[in-house]
Design an enzyme around this catalytic site. Structure first.
Site, PDB file in Angstrom:
ATOM      1  N   GLY A  75       0.820  -1.208   0.000  1.00 12.97           N
ATOM      2  CA  GLY A  75       0.000   0.000   0.000  1.00 12.97           C
ATOM      3  C   GLY A  75       0.850   1.253   0.000  1.00 12.97           C
ATOM      4  N   ASP A  76       0.300   2.309  -0.571  1.00 15.73           N
ATOM      5  CA  ASP A  76       0.972   3.599  -0.497  1.00 15.73           C
ATOM      6  C   ASP A  76      -0.082   4.699  -0.594  1.00 15.73           C
ATOM      7  OD1 ASP A  76       3.880   4.676  -0.470  1.00 15.73           O
ATOM      8  OD2 ASP A  76       2.787   6.011  -1.809  1.00 15.73           O
ATOM      9  N   GLN A  77       0.250   5.820   0.010  1.00 22.05           N
ATOM     10  CA  GLN A  77      -0.660   6.965  -0.027  1.00 22.05           C
ATOM     11  C   GLN A  77       0.162   8.224  -0.248  1.00 22.05           C
ATOM     12  OE1 GLN A  77      -2.723   8.347   3.656  1.00 22.05           O
ATOM     13  NE2 GLN A  77      -4.571   7.901   2.499  1.00 22.05           N
TER      14      GLN A  77
END
Length: 199
Positions: A75-77
């Site tokens: 995941g990445d934001q």
């Protein structure tokens, strides 16, 4: 039911907590990806902020999936302010500068997850919640930073919506879980399809 193992390629306590609270057993493994180097390369290419988030999520998932069986969630934001990516603030002074830039403006949180299996991506999801920051003066920003404490340096945007960070906003549009860093509902749908959790 097929009991594929689930691995979260992340050191994020909030993502682990979201999965656990939803009843998904996942082992956390840090992917050891050089995020700064990857971001620098993506930005040198002129890559859109949303695509940067997707690529980083994919890098994390693939890195761990090459050495571990099962479904690996990366995941990445990234915070997207008028097409410019803003990273986590390095210190409280930078957090204050970020908040001044957000004041009275709308930004997006490009929130990406990629699942890899046997070293290959098998599923991707990107969502872009939109957040409107109310006008903030320096007195409020100073009060807010003292109340929020140094934990906010671990977050893009220098806020945690589930805490005192809620005071920054006049409007949010999008999925709450995605704002916290994990598009949980589509992820649960995929895990049901794969037989990891009950349908």
């Amino acid at each position: 039911m097929n009991k594929l193992s689930v691995i979260l390629a992340s050191g994020s306590a909030s993502r682990r907590s979201l999965l656990a609270n939803a009843g998904v057993e996942a082992t956390g493994i840090k992917p050891n990806v050089d995020e700064d180097a990857a971001k620098a390369a993506f930005r040198a290419e002129g890559m859109r902020v949303a695509d940067q988030a997707l690529r980083l999520a994919e890098l994390k998932a693939i890195k761990v999936s090459r050495n571990h069986s099962g479904l690996v969630i990366g995941g990445d934001q990234m915070l997207n302010l008028d097409g410019e990516p803003l990273d986590k603030p390095a210190d409280m002074a930078e957090a204050a500068r970020h908040l001044r830039r957000f004041s009275g403006k709308v930004h997006r949180l490009e929130t990406a997850i990629v699942i890899a299996e046997n070293g290959e991506p098998v599923w991707r999801h990107l969502t872009s919640p939109k957040l409107t920051v109310r006008p903030l003066d320096d007195t409020f920003i100073d009060h807010y930073l003292k109340a929020a404490g140094p934990d906010i340096l671990n977050t893009v945007g220098a806020y945690q919506l589930e805490g005192v960070g809620a005071q920054l906003f006049s409007r949010i549009e999008g999925d709450y879980f995605s704002i916290l860093g994990l598009p949980l509902l589509p992820l649960l749908d995929y895990l049901r399809v794969r037989g990891v959790i009950a349908a």
